[in-house]
Scaffold this active site. Structure first.
Site, PDB file in Angstrom:
ATOM      1  N   THR A  38       0.831  -1.204   0.000  1.00 36.94           N
ATOM      2  CA  THR A  38       0.000   0.000   0.000  1.00 36.94           C
ATOM      3  C   THR A  38       0.866   1.254   0.000  1.00 36.94           C
ATOM      4  OG1 THR A  38      -1.769  -1.157   1.169  1.00 36.94           O
ATOM      5  CG2 THR A  38      -1.810   1.241   1.239  1.00 36.94           C
ATOM      6  N   TYR A  39       1.969   1.199   0.764  1.00 42.90           N
ATOM      7  CA  TYR A  39       2.895   2.336   0.807  1.00 42.90           C
ATOM      8  C   TYR A  39       3.470   2.624  -0.580  1.00 42.90           C
ATOM      9  CZ  TYR A  39       7.380   4.692   1.648  1.00 42.90           C
ATOM     10  OH  TYR A  39       8.445   5.550   1.597  1.00 42.90           O
ATOM     11  N   LEU A  40       3.963   1.592  -1.257  1.00 45.53           N
ATOM     12  CA  LEU A  40       4.538   1.790  -2.587  1.00 45.53           C
ATOM     13  C   LEU A  40       3.485   2.296  -3.571  1.00 45.53           C
ATOM     14  CD1 LEU A  40       6.815  -1.376  -2.929  1.00 45.53           C
ATOM     15  CD2 LEU A  40       7.545   0.979  -2.461  1.00 45.53           C
TER      16      LEU A  40
END
Length: 221
Positions: free
Chosen positions: A130-132
């Site tokens: 999700t961060y990427l």
């Protein structure tokens, strides 16, 4: 030069604020909590109190009045939920872009991440995926803004400790690590190098001095 930094109390941001103040610029940092203000003042920066997850573009634009550049260095941080990766790392960057356009601030630097991709797949760690994706989506949104002179900076794995002043900076550099101190040094140089506008640059430790690496990225070497 007045530069407003979102995520003004982060490790990279505090180092950047100190560098800018030392060279005679006028840095300001956006913070969520009033108790963080003293650290910014100590770094030579003006603290600006605003919650990026609750503010609107017009409210943020008022803080950007008179700014020459903005830097998005905010992040939900390690241990935060997947939801906050989206509301901070993605939506905060878009909000700053909206506000910069409203305030007429063209120069926009965003601290992204190597591997950022709106379609990233990382099944071993759904939160990191999700961060990427959030970082990739933020980069895409910023790069779509024709009213901004943007530069996307994608550091490798961040480390603590003193910087070396030696980096590798290019569209593609391969995997690697980079001290946060060196990231701040590169950001400070990029702010004064308009020739890097419109570029997405990866950054890791290397063998080129920061000034030399930034000049090369701008096509001056």
């Amino acid at each position: 030069m007045r530069t407003v930094i979102a995520g003004g109390h982060g490790q990279i941001a505090l180092r950047l604020e100190r560098l800018l103040a030392e060279r005679g610029d006028r840095p300001a940092g956006i913070i969520r909590r009033a108790e963080q203000a003293a650290d910014l003042v100590d770094a030579g920066a003006e603290p600006l109190l605003l919650d990026l997850e609750a503010a609107g573009a017009a409210e943020l634009a008022r803080l950007l009045t008179g700014a020459d550049a903005v830097v998005f260095a905010a992040g939900a941080g390690p241990g935060s939920s997947a939801a906050r990766k989206n509301t901070v790392d993605r939506d905060g960057a878009v909000l700053l872009a909206d506000a910069a356009e409203l305030a007429g601030v063209r120069r926009y630097l965003i601290v992204s991440s190597m591997g950022a991709d709106a379609g990233a797949v990382y099944p071993a760690d759904p939160v990191f995926e999700t961060y990427l994706r959030a970082k990739g989506a933020a980069d895409d949104a910023v790069r779509a803004r024709t009213a901004l002179d943007w530069t996307v900076l994608r550091p490798g794995a961040l480390t603590d400790g003193p910087g070396t002043g030696l980096v590798r900076l290019a569209a593609s550099v391969g995997r690697g690590r980079i001290p946060r101190a060196d990231v701040a040094d590169v950001l400070a140089a990029l702010l004064h190098e308009p020739g890097t506008a419109g570029q997405t640059l990866e950054l890791v430790s290397g063998d080129a001095a920061v000034a030399e690496a930034v000049a090369a990225a701008a096509g001056h070497v």
